[in-house]
Design an enzyme around this catalytic site. Structure first.
Site, PDB file in Angstrom:
ATOM      1  N   GLY A   1      43.127  37.909  39.840  1.00 22.20           N
ATOM      2  CA  GLY A   1      41.677  38.015  39.901  1.00 22.20           C
ATOM      3  C   GLY A   1      40.934  36.741  40.227  1.00 22.20           C
ATOM      4  O   GLY A   1      39.756  36.798  40.597  1.00 22.20           O
ATOM      5  N   ASP A   2      41.584  35.583  40.099  1.00 25.07           N
ATOM      6  CA  ASP A   2      40.898  34.317  40.406  1.00 25.07           C
ATOM      7  C   ASP A   2      41.949  33.262  40.742  1.00 25.07           C
ATOM      8  O   ASP A   2      42.073  32.233  40.081  1.00 25.07           O
ATOM      9  CB  ASP A   2      40.058  33.873  39.218  1.00 25.07           C
ATOM     10  CG  ASP A   2      39.091  32.742  39.575  1.00 25.07           C
ATOM     11  OD1 ASP A   2      38.957  32.425  40.772  1.00 25.07           O
ATOM     12  OD2 ASP A   2      38.474  32.183  38.650  1.00 25.07           O
ATOM     13  N   LEU A   3      42.675  33.522  41.818  1.00 26.06           N
ATOM     14  CA  LEU A   3      43.874  32.742  42.127  1.00 26.06           C
ATOM     15  C   LEU A   3      43.544  31.541  43.015  1.00 26.06           C
ATOM     16  O   LEU A   3      44.226  31.266  43.984  1.00 26.06           O
ATOM     17  CB  LEU A   3      44.893  33.653  42.808  1.00 26.06           C
ATOM     18  CG  LEU A   3      46.375  33.273  42.750  1.00 26.06           C
ATOM     19  CD1 LEU A   3      46.833  33.038  41.325  1.00 26.06           C
ATOM     20  CD2 LEU A   3      47.223  34.359  43.400  1.00 26.06           C
TER      21      LEU A   3
ATOM     22  N   HIS B   1      43.765  26.993  39.580  1.00 28.97           N
ATOM     23  CA  HIS B   1      44.506  27.753  38.569  1.00 28.97           C
ATOM     24  C   HIS B   1      46.000  27.776  38.832  1.00 28.97           C
ATOM     25  O   HIS B   1      46.746  28.413  38.089  1.00 28.97           O
ATOM     26  CB  HIS B   1      43.967  29.187  38.479  1.00 28.97           C
ATOM     27  CG  HIS B   1      42.584  29.262  37.912  1.00 28.97           C
ATOM     28  ND1 HIS B   1      41.716  30.291  38.169  1.00 28.97           N
ATOM     29  CD2 HIS B   1      41.918  28.405  37.092  1.00 28.97           C
ATOM     30  CE1 HIS B   1      40.578  30.084  37.533  1.00 28.97           C
ATOM     31  NE2 HIS B   1      40.682  28.934  36.866  1.00 28.97           N
TER      32      HIS B   1
END
Length: 304
Positions: free
Chosen positions: A200-202, A206
């Site tokens: 979802g937020d790669l 991260h």
């Protein structure tokens, strides 16, 4: 959004949960939207990460994210956080190896890179694609049972339609952006036939890398959901030069990912609308900088 805790308050909070930290070891990391983050060292020499939720809705999702971490830990070839403390006011875990592939400066919102942004290492591209392919091929029942959002293909399109309408109303946009979004919505070729498990937020911040650019860990699963596989590629690739999307897609397919005919166009539309997505997140997380950036980007005519 709640006010950040002072170092003294963080130390006291950690102590209440059984973490005996070295005074003076606390190092804040203010880049996160959802959590106030700090690095610290316990008196037995172990480096820890402390996360304090910035908003009540984030605190309410802590148990969901913890359950999801238990699911994905066995799916991936890289480390994910092992939350030893998880309460509504504090999450803490031993620090993972590696450093973020890129780190955002809070004052300027610019990225400092540990890998080559123009030509990221082959090993990084290969592992990034493998991570996505493994997630997207995973059975979704166990992930859905954790409580993360689950969107069917029809639900994915409805969500985009709702966001487009909200952005037009609350941020504002040139008519060409509205028309482009409606064309995307109406083109069946550009939408997936199935939903998959997403990080979802790669984005690069991260992904934790070692000195060779190999990915050794993956952080921040707060935005995980079951949804559109194309969405995963947006933050994973848009910070790099556009030519690297083809590299990631090729590697993704080699690792078993489904590269359906409309996937690349789906990703390109998602990248184009990224300022809108970030602007809406800025509204929800009280980040006016991102709202203004979205307003500026959407006020100009769409390039196509």
């Amino acid at each position: 959004m709640t006010n950040p805790l002072s170092p003294e308050s963080l130390l006291a909070l950690a102590a209440r949960h059984g973490l005996d930290l070295v005074e003076g070891s606390l190092r804040p990391d203010n880049t996160g939207w959802d959590f106030q983050v700090a690095h610290a060292i316990t008196k037995d020499g172990v480096a820890w990460i402390l996360r304090v939720p910035r908003r009540p809705d984030i605190a309410e999702g802590i148990d969901v994210e913890a359950r999801l971490l238990d699911v994905v830990r066995g799916l991936l070839p890289v480390a994910v956080p092992d939350w030893r403390i998880r309460t509504r006011d504090l999450v803490a875990y031993p620090r993972l190896a590696g450093e973020p592939a890129a780190t955002e400066a809070v004052a300027t919102r610019t990225l400092s890179w540990r890998i080559d942004r123009v030509d990221p290492p082959d090993v990084y591209v290969e592992q990034l694609a493998e991570i996505m392919a493994r997630l997207h091929q995973a059975p979704i029942d166990a992930a859905a049972a954790t409580g993360i959002p689950v969107r069917t293909p029809a639900g994915v399109r409805l969500t985009f339609s709702t966001r487009l309408e909200r952005a037009r109303r609350e941020i504002g946009m040139h008519d060409s952006w509205w028309n482009r979004g409606r064309r995307w919505l109406e083109d069946d070729r550009l939408w997936p036939a199935r939903s998959v498990l997403l990080h979802g937020d790669l984005h690069p911040g991260h992904t934790l890398v070692d000195g060779t650019g190999s990915i050794v860990g993956l952080l921040d699963w707060t935005d995980a959901e079951v949804g559109d596989p194309g969405q995963e590629f947006i933050e994973a690739t848009r910070k790099f030069e556009p030519k690297n999307l083809a590299r990631v897609l090729d590697a993704y397919q080699r690792h078993g990912g489904d590269v359906w005919p409309g996937l690349r166009a789906n990703i390109e539309e998602g990248v184009a609308f990224a300022p809108m997505f970030l602007g809406l997140l800025g509204l929800d997380s009280e980040q006016p900088h991102y709202v203004e950036r979205a307003r500026t980007a959407l006020a100009a005519p769409s390039p196509r």
